[in-house]
Design an enzyme around this catalytic site. Structure first.
Site, PDB file in Angstrom:
ATOM      1  CG  HIS A   1       9.924 -62.315  -1.238  1.00 41.39           C
ATOM      2  ND1 HIS A   1       9.987 -62.664   0.087  1.00 41.39           N
ATOM      3  CD2 HIS A   1       8.692 -62.716  -1.663  1.00 41.39           C
ATOM      4  CE1 HIS A   1       8.856 -63.255   0.445  1.00 41.39           C
ATOM      5  NE2 HIS A   1       8.051 -63.305  -0.600  1.00 41.39           N
TER       6      HIS A   1
ATOM      7  CG  HIS B   1      11.685 -58.232   7.341  1.00 40.49           C
ATOM      8  ND1 HIS B   1      10.351 -58.043   7.579  1.00 40.49           N
ATOM      9  CD2 HIS B   1      11.804 -59.419   6.687  1.00 40.49           C
ATOM     10  CE1 HIS B   1       9.693 -59.084   7.124  1.00 40.49           C
ATOM     11  NE2 HIS B   1      10.538 -59.932   6.563  1.00 40.49           N
TER      12      HIS B   1
ATOM     13  CG  ASP C   1      16.509 -64.572   2.555  1.00 43.26           C
ATOM     14  OD1 ASP C   1      16.255 -65.779   2.482  1.00 43.26           O
ATOM     15  OD2 ASP C   1      15.686 -63.692   2.288  1.00 43.26           O
TER      16      ASP C   1
HETATM   17  N1  CMC Z   1      21.088 -52.370   2.830  1.00 45.30           N
HETATM   18  C1  CMC Z   1      21.247 -51.029   2.918  1.00 45.30           C
HETATM   19  N2  CMC Z   1      20.279 -50.153   3.185  1.00 45.30           N
HETATM   20  C2  CMC Z   1      19.051 -50.658   3.373  1.00 45.30           C
HETATM   21  C3  CMC Z   1      18.789 -52.039   3.300  1.00 45.30           C
HETATM   22  C4  CMC Z   1      19.868 -52.893   3.014  1.00 45.30           C
HETATM   23  N3  CMC Z   1      19.677 -54.221   2.950  1.00 45.30           N
HETATM   24  N4  CMC Z   1      17.479 -52.248   3.509  1.00 45.30           N
HETATM   25  C5  CMC Z   1      16.929 -51.053   3.702  1.00 45.30           C
HETATM   26  N5  CMC Z   1      17.871 -50.089   3.615  1.00 45.30           N
HETATM   27  C6  CMC Z   1      17.680 -48.661   3.835  1.00 45.30           C
HETATM   28  C7  CMC Z   1      16.928 -48.035   2.669  1.00 45.30           C
HETATM   29  O1  CMC Z   1      17.824 -47.560   1.689  1.00 45.30           O
HETATM   30  C8  CMC Z   1      16.190 -46.921   3.365  1.00 45.30           C
HETATM   31  O2  CMC Z   1      17.105 -45.856   3.614  1.00 45.30           O
HETATM   32  P1  CMC Z   1      16.578 -44.317   3.660  1.00 45.30           P
HETATM   33  O3  CMC Z   1      15.641 -44.231   4.825  1.00 45.30           O
HETATM   34  O4  CMC Z   1      17.801 -43.508   3.799  1.00 45.30           O
HETATM   35  O5  CMC Z   1      15.882 -44.113   2.331  1.00 45.30           O
HETATM   36  C9  CMC Z   1      15.822 -47.529   4.740  1.00 45.30           C
HETATM   37  O6  CMC Z   1      16.835 -48.523   4.980  1.00 45.30           O
HETATM   38  C10 CMC Z   1      14.451 -48.174   4.795  1.00 45.30           C
HETATM   39  O7  CMC Z   1      14.394 -49.134   3.758  1.00 45.30           O
HETATM   40  P2  CMC Z   1      13.142 -49.419   2.834  1.00 45.30           P
HETATM   41  O8  CMC Z   1      13.652 -49.721   1.463  1.00 45.30           O
HETATM   42  O9  CMC Z   1      12.118 -48.341   3.016  1.00 45.30           O
HETATM   43  O10 CMC Z   1      12.586 -50.715   3.517  1.00 45.30           O
HETATM   44  P3  CMC Z   1      11.510 -51.666   2.888  1.00 45.30           P
HETATM   45  O11 CMC Z   1      10.631 -52.090   3.986  1.00 45.30           O
HETATM   46  O12 CMC Z   1      10.858 -51.042   1.707  1.00 45.30           O
HETATM   47  O13 CMC Z   1      12.382 -52.880   2.317  1.00 45.30           O
HETATM   48  C11 CMC Z   1      13.604 -54.882   2.183  1.00 45.30           C
HETATM   49  C12 CMC Z   1      12.577 -54.078   2.996  1.00 45.30           C
HETATM   50  C13 CMC Z   1      13.710 -56.281   2.786  1.00 45.30           C
HETATM   51  C14 CMC Z   1      13.117 -55.019   0.746  1.00 45.30           C
HETATM   52  C15 CMC Z   1      14.947 -54.147   2.225  1.00 45.30           C
HETATM   53  O14 CMC Z   1      15.397 -54.032   3.560  1.00 45.30           O
HETATM   54  C16 CMC Z   1      15.999 -54.841   1.370  1.00 45.30           C
HETATM   55  O15 CMC Z   1      16.072 -54.604   0.175  1.00 45.30           O
HETATM   56  N6  CMC Z   1      16.867 -55.735   1.985  1.00 45.30           N
HETATM   57  C17 CMC Z   1      17.839 -56.483   1.208  1.00 45.30           C
HETATM   58  C18 CMC Z   1      17.174 -57.670   0.524  1.00 45.30           C
HETATM   59  C19 CMC Z   1      16.825 -58.771   1.508  1.00 45.30           C
HETATM   60  O16 CMC Z   1      17.627 -59.159   2.334  1.00 45.30           O
HETATM   61  N7  CMC Z   1      15.601 -59.297   1.369  1.00 45.30           N
HETATM   62  C20 CMC Z   1      15.102 -60.408   2.200  1.00 45.30           C
HETATM   63  C21 CMC Z   1      13.997 -59.982   3.109  1.00 45.30           C
HETATM   64  S1  CMC Z   1      13.600 -61.171   4.365  1.00 45.30           S
HETATM   65  C22 CMC Z   1      13.054 -62.600   3.591  1.00 45.30           C
HETATM   66  C23 CMC Z   1      12.008 -62.445   2.577  1.00 45.30           C
HETATM   67  O17 CMC Z   1      11.147 -61.568   2.617  1.00 45.30           O
HETATM   68  O18 CMC Z   1      12.005 -63.231   1.657  1.00 45.30           O
END
Ligand code: CMC
Length: 425
Positions: free
Chosen positions: A265, A304, A360
């Protein structure tokens, strides 16, 4: 009944009609679906609340596919361009842009709370100077509630207004004073003649002309506006969940701050900088991207839950970064960030998963160029987000549909079994 969803249960061949409101059904209406009369009734299983609307809200609108973000109907880009942090806070909390008089009263009410209880400053001095600023901030926000005991009278609107003003005024002071403590520097008093962001930077940097260049002050205000709310994200949901048990708002903001701290987050801004520093140079990017695609590491600042397009905040920040770099000189990590982005926007792994830069990705580079240490990045996010949490909290309190938050579970453990003495295990 105008619109209904008809469900046939294949276990019983019974048919159910569930009312549709605003295009959705009430999860509780599923409870009528039972095999036997004594059954609890059906629930929807939704880990991480990916498809659960927990409230009705008129604060913030996001269209994740189109990359649209609006506060109370106003596009974020227009607010970032023309408004100020305090005006946006008032808009979020009360629902309308304030008139001239309303805005000056609001600014003066917030300024009236521009001081910390002395004892809080003593608590700040008791933290290890090298401790993480977010750990300190979470504790300090909760500690504030002990100095404002009436804040727990949450049915008293005047008390709530005071708490809102106090939090908006005092979170930046907690942040700046902790920063000064961590650097071994003495605290700088708030200066009521300065605007919100200018006052914050002044408390951090004690009038240092280079760090308080008008373009940097304006960039800070813009950053705070861009972070001010984002509907039912992890920390806003925590604010509402904790708020639903009706504690004082200082405690609820502290809980929301803890949720924001995590690297998935608000902590992602710090993690992005760490990642860029570790990559070190553009030549190392292909090897790093291989690791991302093998899922050994994440590309921080990408992806996201809601946006499946370029995060509009990131788009705006990328452009705003240039204004900051014009004053500070470019950030050497910018080349790495731009190259990572260009690879991610063209390679299958990222394109197939709709992974775009989020807010971010560029904010950390900007903060670093402004002379703010990594530990403080998520603290700045907290200052920006506090008005949004308070708007969500105020809306929660007024919402007759809401009760104490209490999700259900699908129990997968043992049935009843008898205790076994330690000798018998
Ligand atoms: N790098 C590599 N792969 C990713 C990333 C990433 N940053 N984010 C998602 N994926 C992949 C994930 O492994 C999954 O792959 P598969 O379909 O093969 O299993 C697919 O994309 C879908 O991801 P998810 O984990 O189901 O997505 P989510 O909605 O649960 O998670 C998230 C959203 C923001 C937690 C995630 O994208 C993430 O961890 N990003 C990196 C951390 C980040 O930048 N966070 C800030 C978010 S924006 C500001 C805020 O909220 O504070």
């Amino acid at each position: 009944m105008s619109e209904v969803l008809t469900i046939t249960d294949s276990r019983t061949n019974k048919e159910y009609k569930v009312e549709i409101h605003d295009g959705n059904i009430r999860a509780k209406d599923l409870r009528q679906i039972k095999v036997k009369e004594e059954d609890f009734g059906m629930m929807s299983y939704d880990p991480s609340f990916e498809n659960t609307a927990s409230c009705k809200s008129s604060v913030t609108y996001i269209d994740g596919d189109a990359g649209i973000l609006r506060y109370r109907g106003y596009p974020i880009e227009q607010l970032a361009e023309s408004s100020s942090q305090l005006e946006v806070s008032k808009l979020l909390i009360d629902g309308e842009l304030p008139s001239k008089d309303e805005l000056s009263k609001w600014i003066s009410d917030v300024k009236d709370e521009n001081n910390l209880p002395d004892e809080i400053n003593n608590i700040i001095k008791a933290f290890p100077p090298n401790s993480h600023a977010m750990g300190a901030l979470t504790s300090l926000e909760a500690a504030l509630s002990t100095f404002y005991p009436n804040s727990k009278n949450i049915t008293d609107e005047n008390e709530n207004y005071k708490s809102i003003c106090r939090l908006i005024a005092q979170v930046p002071i907690l942040a700046a004073n902790f920063y000064r403590h961590s650097q071994g520097l003495s605290f700088i008093n708030p200066d009521d003649s300065l605007d919100y962001s200018e006052n914050f930077l002044n408390m951090m940097f004690n009038g240092d002309n280079k760090k308080m260049h008008p373009d940097l002050v304006s960039a800070m205000d813009t950053l705070l506006i861009l972070h001010a709310d984002h509907e039912q994200n992890c920390s806003a949901s925590v604010m509402r969940n904790v708020g639903s048990s009706e504690p004082d708002p200082f405690s609820a903001v502290s809980a929301a701050t803890a949720a924001l701290y995590g690297p998935l987050h608000g902590g992602a801004n710090e993690a992005v900088l760490q990642m860029l520093t570790e990559i070190g140079s553009v030549e190392n990017i292909p090897a790093f991207m291989d690791k991302v695609k093998k899922k050994e590491v994440k590309l921080m600042g990408f992806g996201h839950r809601v946006y499946k397009a370029y995060d509009p905040r990131a788009k705006y920040l990328k452009e705003a970064a240039d204004k900051v770099f014009n004053v500070t000189g470019t950030n050497p990590l910018l080349d790495i960030a731009l190259e990572l982005e260009s690879i991610a926007l063209s390679e299958d792994y990222f394109v197939a998963r709709n992974l775009y830069p989020n807010v971010d990705f560029y904010s950390g580079l900007i903060y670093e160029s402004m002379g703010i240490p990594k530990d403080m990045f998520t603290v700045l996010f907290t200052i920006g987000r506090t008005p949004g949490w308070l708007a969500q909290w105020k809306e929660l309190l007024a919402d007759k549909d809401q009760k104490i938050a209490r999700p259900r579970q699908v129990y997968t453990g043992y049935n009843s079994r008898d205790y076994v003495n330690i000798e018998g295990r």
